[in-house]
Structures are given as C-alpha cells and as structure tokens.
Design an enzyme around this catalytic site. Structure first.
Site, PDB file in Angstrom:
ATOM      1  N   TYR A 150       0.837  -1.222   0.000  1.00 29.65           N
ATOM      2  CA  TYR A 150       0.000   0.000   0.000  1.00 29.65           C
ATOM      3  C   TYR A 150       0.867   1.265   0.000  1.00 29.65           C
ATOM      4  CZ  TYR A 150      -3.806   3.055   1.779  1.00 29.65           C
ATOM      5  OH  TYR A 150      -4.738   4.039   1.965  1.00 29.65           O
ATOM      6  N   LYS A 154       0.823   4.113  -2.795  1.00 25.83           N
ATOM      7  CA  LYS A 154       0.454   5.503  -2.481  1.00 25.83           C
ATOM      8  C   LYS A 154       1.590   6.479  -2.773  1.00 25.83           C
ATOM      9  CE  LYS A 154      -3.842   5.078  -1.246  1.00 25.83           C
ATOM     10  NZ  LYS A 154      -4.848   5.391  -2.285  1.00 25.83           N
TER      11      LYS A 154
HETATM   12  N1  LIG Z   1      -9.524   5.663   5.563  1.00 23.21           N
HETATM   13  C1  LIG Z   1      -8.314   6.154   5.683  1.00 23.21           C
HETATM   14  O1  LIG Z   1      -7.825   6.360   6.805  1.00 23.21           O
HETATM   15  C2  LIG Z   1      -7.491   6.495   4.462  1.00 23.21           C
HETATM   16  C3  LIG Z   1      -6.262   7.138   4.667  1.00 23.21           C
HETATM   17  C4  LIG Z   1      -5.471   7.462   3.563  1.00 23.21           C
HETATM   18  C5  LIG Z   1      -5.900   7.154   2.284  1.00 23.21           C
HETATM   19  N2  LIG Z   1      -7.095   6.520   2.113  1.00 23.21           N
HETATM   20  C6  LIG Z   1      -7.476   6.226   0.723  1.00 23.21           C
HETATM   21  O2  LIG Z   1      -8.719   6.818   0.442  1.00 23.21           O
HETATM   22  C7  LIG Z   1      -9.429   6.040  -0.523  1.00 23.21           C
HETATM   23  C8  LIG Z   1     -10.809   5.682   0.022  1.00 23.21           C
HETATM   24  O3  LIG Z   1     -10.642   4.967   1.247  1.00 23.21           O
HETATM   25  P1  LIG Z   1     -11.846   4.619   2.235  1.00 23.21           P
HETATM   26  O4  LIG Z   1     -11.285   4.657   3.601  1.00 23.21           O
HETATM   27  O5  LIG Z   1     -13.045   5.419   1.893  1.00 23.21           O
HETATM   28  O6  LIG Z   1     -12.042   3.064   1.848  1.00 23.21           O
HETATM   29  P2  LIG Z   1     -13.348   2.131   1.815  1.00 23.21           P
HETATM   30  O7  LIG Z   1     -12.813   0.740   1.893  1.00 23.21           O
HETATM   31  O8  LIG Z   1     -14.363   2.562   2.826  1.00 23.21           O
HETATM   32  O9  LIG Z   1     -13.941   2.434   0.357  1.00 23.21           O
HETATM   33  C9  LIG Z   1     -13.224   2.102  -0.800  1.00 23.21           C
HETATM   34  C10 LIG Z   1     -14.203   1.926  -1.943  1.00 23.21           C
HETATM   35  O10 LIG Z   1     -13.436   1.582  -3.113  1.00 23.21           O
HETATM   36  C11 LIG Z   1     -14.135   0.556  -3.788  1.00 23.21           C
HETATM   37  N3  LIG Z   1     -13.226  -0.252  -4.599  1.00 23.21           N
HETATM   38  C12 LIG Z   1     -12.284  -1.122  -4.160  1.00 23.21           C
HETATM   39  N4  LIG Z   1     -11.693  -1.710  -5.201  1.00 23.21           N
HETATM   40  C13 LIG Z   1     -12.251  -1.216  -6.324  1.00 23.21           C
HETATM   41  C14 LIG Z   1     -12.053  -1.448  -7.709  1.00 23.21           C
HETATM   42  N5  LIG Z   1     -11.146  -2.325  -8.157  1.00 23.21           N
HETATM   43  N6  LIG Z   1     -12.810  -0.749  -8.594  1.00 23.21           N
HETATM   44  C15 LIG Z   1     -13.734   0.132  -8.167  1.00 23.21           C
HETATM   45  N7  LIG Z   1     -13.965   0.398  -6.857  1.00 23.21           N
HETATM   46  C16 LIG Z   1     -13.234  -0.278  -5.954  1.00 23.21           C
HETATM   47  C17 LIG Z   1     -14.769  -0.281  -2.674  1.00 23.21           C
HETATM   48  O11 LIG Z   1     -15.832  -1.103  -3.166  1.00 23.21           O
HETATM   49  C18 LIG Z   1     -15.227   0.803  -1.705  1.00 23.21           C
HETATM   50  O12 LIG Z   1     -16.527   1.262  -1.983  1.00 23.21           O
HETATM   51  C19 LIG Z   1      -8.555   4.816  -0.792  1.00 23.21           C
HETATM   52  O13 LIG Z   1      -7.764   5.053  -1.941  1.00 23.21           O
HETATM   53  C20 LIG Z   1      -7.686   4.747   0.439  1.00 23.21           C
HETATM   54  O14 LIG Z   1      -6.495   4.060   0.189  1.00 23.21           O
HETATM   55  C21 LIG Z   1      -7.896   6.175   3.172  1.00 23.21           C
END
Ligand SMILES: NC(=O)c1ccc[n+]([C@@H]2O[C@H](COP(=O)([O-])OP(=O)(O)OC[C@H]3O[C@@H](n4cnc5c(N)ncnc54)[C@H](O)[C@@H]3O)[C@@H](O)[C@H]2O)c1
Length: 249
Positions: A150, A154
């Site tokens: 990851y 990123k």
């Molecule tokens: N939550 C955190 O603390 C955090 C921190 C830094 C970065 N992020 C990044 O933010 C973004 C959203 O994270 P989140 O926490 O809302 O995650 P989440 O798991 O709640 O939601 C992610 C969504 O992406 C969809 N998804 C996964 N694989 C997919 C694919 N191949 N095609 C289409 N859709 C797909 C899932 O179905 C889900 O609805 C991600 O890129 C994550 O890495 C999150």
C-alpha cells in the site's frame, strides 16, 4: 452546463463524501464502484439534495470495464472534466508474510486503476481545454509498518500525479494528490478488526498521535478535494496535500 465529475470508489467512505460534495459544488457526478447497486445510496442522497448523479459499476483495474464505464458517463452525463481516483483496498501484512497476490491486488486497484481511469478520461479534458484530476495518496506513502504494498502504491500515486501535471498542464488540466491520515471509514474499521482492537479504542489511540487531537472524517478529505477540483485552483498542480491533522499522519 454542469461540469461532469467521475469519482471512483464512491459507494462508501471517502469516495461517497467526495461524490456528495462535488455534486453540492454544482457538478453532475458519476459514482463509480465495483458494484453499481452499491452506489445507490450515494446517488439517492445527491438526487434528494437536488443534484445530478448516476451509478456506474466497474473494476478500475480492468481496462475494458473502465473504457465502457467512461463511455456510459459520456453518453448519460456528458464528457467528464473532473476525475477523482479514490478506489482503494488494503491487504496488510509484514513483508515476510505478504503474498504476491496481495502485492498485485493493491498495485492493480490503486496504481493501475488510477492509470486506466486517467487514460480513459484525459482525452475529454484535453478536448475541453479544462480538467481537474485528484488522486488519493496517503500518509502511508511515507512508510508504514505492515503496508509495503500500500505504501509503495500511495507513493507511486504521488509520482504519477506529478507526471500528469507536467504532461497535461498545457491543456488546462491540473493533477494533484490528497494524502489523508487516519480517516474514520470501513477501511480503518477493518484494520482495527484485523489487529483485534475495538474501533472506538483504535480511534482513541490514533487521536493521541494526531497534532489536532481528533481523527479525520470523509468530509475533511472531501473539502480538500473540492478545492483542488474547483476552477479557482487552476494554478495549483503537481502538489500533494496532506489531510492528516498535522504535517503527517
Ligand atoms: N480511511 C483512511 O484512513 C485512508 C487514509 C489514507 C488514504 N485513504 C485512501 O482513500 C481512498 C478511500 O478509502 P476509504 O477509507 O473510503 O475506503 P473504503 O474501503 O471505505 O472504500 C473504498 C471503496 O473503493 C471501492 N473499490 C475497491 N476496489 C475497487 C475497484 N477495483 N474498482 C472500483 N472500486 C473499488 C470499494 O468497493 C469501496 O466502496 C482509498 O484510496 C484509500 O487508500 C484512506
């Protein structure tokens, strides 16, 4: 005419909040996720607030699906000029236990997904002489135990973003990355479950490490994406904005 935005991973979490925010900002939004039906709630909330949205099902790591999804957006809403690469997954493990499949899956969704989506959409932005690309990075890009896959993905998003900024700037297209710290979503809840800690307790422990002494919420990220996706942010490109309650997570 409403500008058209595509938000990937928009069924829940950060993507859903970004989709709602861009719609509130006046854009017509394509909420894209693996399963079209899973975007129903996001779309319903936007429409009931008076906005325009459609649900689109596609796996961002599959080129054919991505191309067909973008064609549908063009046909139903118009050519997209805003793209938010947000879809993401985690497959955490210490390096010595990390399987090749866990590496490939994470690279496929975050990096290949952002590449395929951007490639499919950029022509419409170039034609319009206007575009805003915002991709989700993370504080994990700076290194995070148990996240070799990851963190690499990123960090890769940051290099990808800076290159897009160089290549597409002359066409009125900006590209920026948003790097969140701890955000309360199902992703962080699943991490808590994996390490066997109650989510409330997990959030309390995170809060103690965050300079502003609170965890982040999807709306915190949506606010920053809204700025970068706005017309007025046209002189900001190739940047990474950490949304982490401090200089980093
Ligand atoms: N939550 C955190 O603390 C955090 C921190 C830094 C970065 N992020 C990044 O933010 C973004 C959203 O994270 P989140 O926490 O809302 O995650 P989440 O798991 O709640 O939601 C992610 C969504 O992406 C969809 N998804 C996964 N694989 C997919 C694919 N191949 N095609 C289409 N859709 C797909 C899932 O179905 C889900 O609805 C991600 O890129 C994550 O890495 C999150």
């Amino acid at each position: 005419m409403e500008r058209v935005a595509v938000v990937t991973g928009a069924a829940r979490g950060i993507g859903a909040a970004v989709a709602r925010r861009l719609a509130a900002d006046g854009m017509a939004v394509a909420a894209l996720d693996l399963d079209e039906a899973a975007c129903a709630d996001t779309v319903a909330r936007i429409v009931s607030a008076g906005g325009t949205a459609i649900a689109v099902g596609a796996d961002v790591s599959e080129a054919d699906r991505v191309e067909r999804a973008v064609e549908r957006v063009v046909a139903e809403l118009g050519p997209p000029v805003v793209l938010v690469n947000n879809a993401g997954i985690i497959r955490d493990n210490l390096l010595f236990k990390m399987g090749e499949e866990d590496w490939d899956l994470v690279m496929g969704v975050h990096l290949k997904g952002a590449f395929l989506m951007t490639k499919a959409v950029q022509g419409h932005m170039v034609d319009a002489g206007y575009g805003r690309i915002v991709s989700l990075s993370s504080t994990s890009a700076l290194g995070n135990r148990g996240q070799a896959n990851y963190a690499a993905a990123k960090a890769g998003i940051q290099g990808f973003t800076k290159t897009l900024a160089l290549e597409l700037g002359r066409f009125g297209v900006t590209a920026n990355a948003v790097a969140p710290g701890f955000i309360v979503t199902e992703m962080t809840a699943s991490t808590a479950a994996r390490v066997g800690v109650e989510f409330e307790e997990f959030q309390r422990a995170a809060t103690a490490q965050i300079p502003v002494r609170r965890v982040g919420y999807p709306e915190d990220v949506a606010h920053t994406v809204s700025f970068l996706a706005s017309e007025g942010a046209g002189f900001v490109s190739g940047q990474v904005i950490y949304v982490a309650g401090g200089p980093r997570g």
